[in-house]
Scaffold this active site. Structure first.
Site, short mmCIF file in Angstrom:
data_model
loop_
_atom_site.label_atom_id
_atom_site.label_comp_id
_atom_site.label_asym_id
_atom_site.label_seq_id
_atom_site.Cartn_x
_atom_site.Cartn_y
_atom_site.Cartn_z
CE LYS A 1 42.06 22.42 26.95
NZ LYS A 1 41.62 21.84 25.71
CB CYS B 1 47.03 26.77 20.58
SG CYS B 1 47.95 26.02 21.90
CD GLU C 1 50.67 0.38 38.89
OE1 GLU C 1 51.34 -0.66 38.88
OE2 GLU C 1 50.43 1.03 39.91
CB CYS D 1 45.79 24.33 24.08
SG CYS D 1 45.74 24.20 22.30
CD GLU E 1 38.81 20.28 26.27
OE1 GLU E 1 39.66 19.40 26.14
OE2 GLU E 1 38.88 21.38 25.69
CG HIS F 1 52.94 0.00 42.39
ND1 HIS F 1 51.61 -0.10 42.06
CD2 HIS F 1 53.03 -0.23 43.72
CE1 HIS F 1 50.92 -0.40 43.16
NE2 HIS F 1 51.76 -0.47 44.17
CE1 TYR G 1 39.28 20.26 22.32
CE2 TYR G 1 39.05 18.72 20.50
CZ TYR G 1 39.68 19.80 21.09
OH TYR G 1 40.73 20.38 20.45
P1 FAD Z 1 45.28 28.99 14.58
O1 FAD Z 1 46.09 28.69 15.78
O2 FAD Z 1 43.84 29.19 14.79
O3 FAD Z 1 45.93 30.29 13.91
C1 FAD Z 1 45.38 30.92 12.80
C2 FAD Z 1 45.73 32.41 12.88
O4 FAD Z 1 45.54 33.02 11.62
C3 FAD Z 1 44.86 33.15 13.86
O5 FAD Z 1 45.63 34.00 14.66
C4 FAD Z 1 43.94 33.97 12.95
O6 FAD Z 1 43.47 35.15 13.57
C5 FAD Z 1 44.88 34.26 11.80
N1 FAD Z 1 44.22 34.59 10.53
C6 FAD Z 1 43.11 34.03 10.01
N2 FAD Z 1 42.86 34.57 8.80
C7 FAD Z 1 43.84 35.48 8.57
C8 FAD Z 1 44.14 36.35 7.49
N3 FAD Z 1 43.38 36.38 6.39
N4 FAD Z 1 45.22 37.17 7.58
C9 FAD Z 1 46.00 37.15 8.68
N5 FAD Z 1 45.77 36.33 9.73
C10 FAD Z 1 44.70 35.51 9.66
N6 FAD Z 1 44.51 21.63 20.51
C11 FAD Z 1 45.32 20.85 21.25
O7 FAD Z 1 46.26 20.26 20.70
N7 FAD Z 1 45.14 20.69 22.58
C12 FAD Z 1 44.15 21.31 23.25
O8 FAD Z 1 44.01 21.16 24.46
C13 FAD Z 1 43.30 22.16 22.52
N8 FAD Z 1 42.31 22.83 23.13
C14 FAD Z 1 41.53 23.67 22.42
C15 FAD Z 1 40.54 24.36 23.10
C16 FAD Z 1 39.72 25.23 22.43
C17 FAD Z 1 38.67 25.99 23.18
C18 FAD Z 1 39.88 25.40 21.02
C19 FAD Z 1 38.99 26.35 20.28
C20 FAD Z 1 40.84 24.72 20.35
C21 FAD Z 1 41.69 23.84 21.04
N9 FAD Z 1 42.69 23.12 20.40
C22 FAD Z 1 43.51 22.29 21.12
C23 FAD Z 1 42.89 23.21 18.95
C24 FAD Z 1 44.08 24.14 18.58
O9 FAD Z 1 43.91 25.40 19.18
C25 FAD Z 1 44.15 24.27 17.08
O10 FAD Z 1 44.22 22.99 16.50
C26 FAD Z 1 45.37 25.08 16.62
O11 FAD Z 1 45.38 26.35 17.19
C27 FAD Z 1 45.35 25.18 15.10
O12 FAD Z 1 46.45 25.92 14.65
P2 FAD Z 1 46.40 26.67 13.24
O13 FAD Z 1 47.78 27.18 13.02
O14 FAD Z 1 45.78 25.82 12.24
O15 FAD Z 1 45.41 27.88 13.46
P1 NA7 Z 2 32.65 19.88 16.86
O1 NA7 Z 2 33.65 18.84 17.18
O2 NA7 Z 2 32.46 20.24 15.44
O3 NA7 Z 2 31.25 19.48 17.51
C1 NA7 Z 2 30.13 20.30 17.40
C2 NA7 Z 2 29.14 19.97 18.51
O4 NA7 Z 2 28.08 20.90 18.47
C3 NA7 Z 2 28.54 18.59 18.36
O5 NA7 Z 2 28.27 18.10 19.64
C4 NA7 Z 2 27.26 18.90 17.58
O6 NA7 Z 2 26.25 17.94 17.80
C5 NA7 Z 2 26.86 20.21 18.20
N1 NA7 Z 2 26.02 21.03 17.32
C6 NA7 Z 2 26.30 21.38 16.06
N2 NA7 Z 2 25.32 22.16 15.58
C7 NA7 Z 2 24.39 22.27 16.57
C8 NA7 Z 2 23.16 22.96 16.68
N3 NA7 Z 2 22.69 23.68 15.68
N4 NA7 Z 2 22.51 22.87 17.83
C9 NA7 Z 2 22.99 22.14 18.85
N5 NA7 Z 2 24.14 21.48 18.82
C10 NA7 Z 2 24.85 21.55 17.68
O7 NA7 Z 2 32.94 21.24 17.62
P2 NA7 Z 2 33.84 21.76 18.83
O8 NA7 Z 2 33.56 23.21 18.92
O9 NA7 Z 2 33.66 21.02 20.09
O10 NA7 Z 2 35.32 21.50 18.35
C11 NA7 Z 2 35.74 21.89 17.07
C12 NA7 Z 2 37.22 21.83 17.01
O11 NA7 Z 2 37.70 22.91 17.78
C13 NA7 Z 2 37.83 20.60 17.60
O12 NA7 Z 2 38.10 19.63 16.65
C14 NA7 Z 2 39.08 21.17 18.24
O13 NA7 Z 2 40.19 21.05 17.40
C15 NA7 Z 2 38.84 22.58 18.47
P3 NA7 Z 2 26.06 16.64 16.84
O14 NA7 Z 2 26.97 15.59 17.42
O15 NA7 Z 2 26.46 17.04 15.45
O16 NA7 Z 2 24.64 16.29 16.96
#
Ligand code: FAD
Ligand code: NA7
Length: 629
Positions: free
Chosen positions: A193, A185, A603, A190, A330, A598, A326
């Site tokens: 982004k 995040c 609203e 988050c 995004e 408003h 998403y």
């Molecule tokens: P993480 O935050 O991923 O933390 C896991 C940590 O564990 C990482 O630092 C990793 O390196 C570490 N780790 C992994 N394996 C090991 C190991 N073996 N030993 C030690 N450390 C390890 N959520 C929202 O609510 N709002 C948003 O707007 C939003 N935007 C997002 C945008 C993007 C591009 C992405 C990719 C995700 C977004 N999310 C958003 C989702 C959000 O980031 C995740 O749901 C959240 O970070 C999950 O938290 P977590 O604690 O499960 O894992």
């Molecule tokens: P998602 O929600 O798992 O979606 C994956 C997207 O990528 C979806 O649109 C898929 O299409 C597409 N996809 C998957 N495989 C392929 C291949 N091989 N070629 C083209 N397109 C593909 O992934 P996000 O990364 O957006 O988000 C994952 C989580 O990260 C989300 O829940 C947040 O918490 C942060 P499909 O619809 O399957 O045809």
């Protein structure tokens, strides 16, 4: 109400509480509590309770007539406290998160109430606590992963007096990108982004500004390097803040990769390759997810993922985004908002899992604002035409509907085709933790407990749960409170509000129209909707009636709102309020009876009309209503 304290010193060698009845009257141990009216009185009571906890191997706060207290009757001698039951319970609530009795402490560890004690008896942890076996471990709790969930859980457990370690380690991307403490995040999700989305919104605001009378001569252009540096400096301050917070709360943070070698033992490997072993009574897995690659020639060599994008040292230029969920929309959205040439390659539909009507509207808006969509194609290879920052890449893609092959040239290819749970290289087989082999996710019960009783899991790695930061935080905090604070509160995964930060933001809470229809049947749901034209869009004359909102109501349940959807500015802010209303079980009538603010977009709920099929003529528009009123 009388509160009775049972106080016993068990023989730890017998491992069994000896029950030795005692007279209820004072035997020199009766407390006379001061009335709790001020901080001094409260502090005194707290110290008194703490002293009892510290000086008794087994302590049960109970009431003489409570049947559950009888059930956990493990006391030998007891002290009686008269007339102060309420004060004790209030203070115990503050100290342990539990107000009810019995409230059981063993070896200074808060165990919980009747159910927890029975459960601990069943799973053997009561025995462990009684024999002081916990002391055989280095830590009470080891949390693997210092992201949203792991940090929340470890801090809470430490605040409840436990000895806690959290390990966090970032495996660099194939491009070599790495980052600091805090997880996805903060570093690659988050936070960057939303800041880059905000950068794009400011670009639009500048165009609007001229219509509102702002005059500026210079050509407006965007500097990627300035934005990237500012965003990354802010992230750096958050990384530092997390380290300080862990230190302040006495959580031992170790920057090392953790993997199980035994059910109660992990190996931690730091970046210099040094290995250290640690043991703990309990573990929480919070390792999150990492972006998935395509497995096609050139993907890891030449493409980037969201893990690289936010700290990219150069402007990505003409970009192909692969994927349509998403993260893809995004990122594609804000890159286009910065003025870049962006194409999104969509395999099937937009935003799978979200309401498709809303998803398509968000996509249409992107298309109207210059994002190109290549629909029903999948990439088959990526080749480098020219190295550079950015270089030039050739992408070959194949139609999903025919044999057609297309080629395109881009500066950057961003893969956003889903994320894989980081559960395959953490030795779960050595600990006996079950994983869904299809997706690497971990199934847990409603207390986030895996099939191995002393190992729990939270956040993105959970099977069938939301992948959102606030969900991971809530689950982590509540888990620690249940484990160590006597709380019973479980994480509620229903009606979680969320927002997709596409250029026109999409906020949702509850069911999509498709899912509601599937669950309740078309005839049992009513959809109310409205188009809207935010006031701030009127003067610049843009996006007239492109914003839209709807609610889905369950006719079988008093028209209760089971889905809320909103496409428009400030979607997160708007949706959060509706999320609270839905948690409280709001009905259509209650929304109708709530006076709107408003002039706002929130609203919109005041202007819903029944959605009849897809007849757009029946749509209502907020702006026209407002001007009419
Ligand atoms: P993480 O935050 O991923 O933390 C896991 C940590 O564990 C990482 O630092 C990793 O390196 C570490 N780790 C992994 N394996 C090991 C190991 N073996 N030993 C030690 N450390 C390890 N959520 C929202 O609510 N709002 C948003 O707007 C939003 N935007 C997002 C945008 C993007 C591009 C992405 C990719 C995700 C977004 N999310 C958003 C989702 C959000 O980031 C995740 O749901 C959240 O970070 C999950 O938290 P977590 O604690 O499960 O894992
Ligand atoms: P998602 O929600 O798992 O979606 C994956 C997207 O990528 C979806 O649109 C898929 O299409 C597409 N996809 C998957 N495989 C392929 C291949 N091989 N070629 C083209 N397109 C593909 O992934 P996000 O990364 O957006 O988000 C994952 C989580 O990260 C989300 O829940 C947040 O918490 C942060 P499909 O619809 O399957 O045809």
């Amino acid at each position: 109400q009388k509160l009775v304290l049972f106080n016993s010193g068990f023989s730890s060698s017998s491992h069994r509480p000896s029950v030795e009845a005692c007279p209820a009257q004072a035997d020199g141990n009766t407390f006379k509590m001061p009335p709790i009216e001020n901080d001094t009185g409260k502090n005194e009571l707290k110290s008194r309770i703490q002293l009892l906890i510290d000086s008794n191997q087994v302590l049960v706060f109970s009431k003489s007539y409570c049947p559950f207290c009888v059930k956990v009757d493990i006391g030998a001698r007891y002290y009686q406290v008269t007339n102060d039951g309420t004060n004790y319970q209030e203070m115990l609530l503050e100290m342990t998160g539990q107000k009810t009795v019995p409230n059981v402490f063993i070896n200074k560890t808060h165990l919980g109430g009747c159910d927890k004690t029975m459960q601990a008896h069943k799973d053997g942890s009561l025995q462990q606590l009684l024999t002081g076996d916990n002391e055989a471990y280095d830590y009470d709790l080891i949390v693997i992963g210092g992201g949203s969930g792991g940090l929340a859980c470890s801090k809470e457990a430490a605040m409840l007096g436990k000895k806690v370690m959290v390990l966090d380690y970032v495996v660099p991307t194939p491009k070599g990108t790495s980052w600091g403490l805090g997880g996805t995040c903060v570093n690659v999700g988050c936070i960057p982004k939303k800041l880059m989305h905000q950068t794009a919104l400011l670009g639009t605001a500048m165009q609007d500004a001229r219509k509102f009378g702002w005059e500026f001569e210079e050509t407006v252009k965007h500097n990627w390097e300035t934005m990237k540096t500012a965003v990354n400096n802010y992230i750096g301050s958050l990384n530092w803040g997390y380290r300080v917070a862990l230190r302040d709360k006495n959580v031992n943070y170790v920057n090392a990769y953790a993997e199980f070698i035994e059910p109660h033992k992990i190996k931690a490997t730091n970046k210099r390759g040094k290995e250290t072993l640690y043991t703990a009574a309990k573990f929480v897995l919070a390792t999150g997810e990492r972006p998935r690659y395509l497995g096609i020639p050139g993907d890891k060599e030449y493409c980037i993922t969201s893990d690289d994008l936010f700290s990219l040292s150069y402007c990505p230029g003409k970009t192909l985004v692969i994927g349509a969920s998403y993260v893809a929309l995004e990122c594609g959205g804000f890159l286009a908002g910065l003025g870049l040439d962006v194409t999104v390659m969509v395999r099937s539909i937009l935003l799978r899992g979200f309401d498709q009507d809303m998803a398509n509207r968000a996509g249409e808006h992107m298309e109207e604002h210059g994002v190109k969509f290549l629909r029903k194609y999948v990439p088959v290879k990526v080749e480098e035409l020219e190295a550079g920052t950015p270089g030039r890449l050739k992408v070959t893609a194949k139609s999903t509907e025919s044999d057609e092959i297309i080629e395109g040239e881009y500066n950057t290819v961003l893969i956003a085709v889903g994320r894989d749970a980081c559960t395959d290289k953490i030795g779960l087989d050595k600990a006996g933790v079950k994983v869904n082999p299809k997706n690497g996710k971990i199934p847990v019960n409603d207390e986030e407990q895996t099939n191995v009783p002393h190992i729990y899991a939270i956040g993105d790695i959970l099977e069938g749960k939301w992948e959102l930061t606030p969900v991971a935080i809530q689950a982590g905090k509540l888990l620690a409170r249940r484990l160590y604070g006597g709380s019973k509160l479980k994480c509620d995964y229903i009606n979680v509000p969320t927002t997709v930060f596409t250029p026109l933001e999409y906020g949702a809470c509850g069911l999509s129209e498709e899912r509601a229809t599937e669950l309740y049947g078309q005839e049992n749901i009513e959809v109310y909707h409205s188009l809207l034209w935010p006031l701030e869009f009127t003067v610049p004359g843009r996006d007239n009636n492109r914003c839209y909102s709807k609610i889905i109501c369950n006719k079988l349940d008093n028209d209760r709102v089971i889905g809320f959807h909103y496409l428009g500015p400030n979607a997160g802010e708007v949706t959060q309020g509706f999320g609270v209303a839905m948690k409280c079980g709001a009905t259509k009538e209650q929304l109708d009876n709530t006076i709107g603010i408003h002039p706002t977009c929130a609203e919109v709920g005041k202007h819903f009309t029944v959605k009849e099929g897809t007849n757009t003529k029946s749509f209502n528009s907020i702006q026209s209503q407002c001007s009419a009123s």
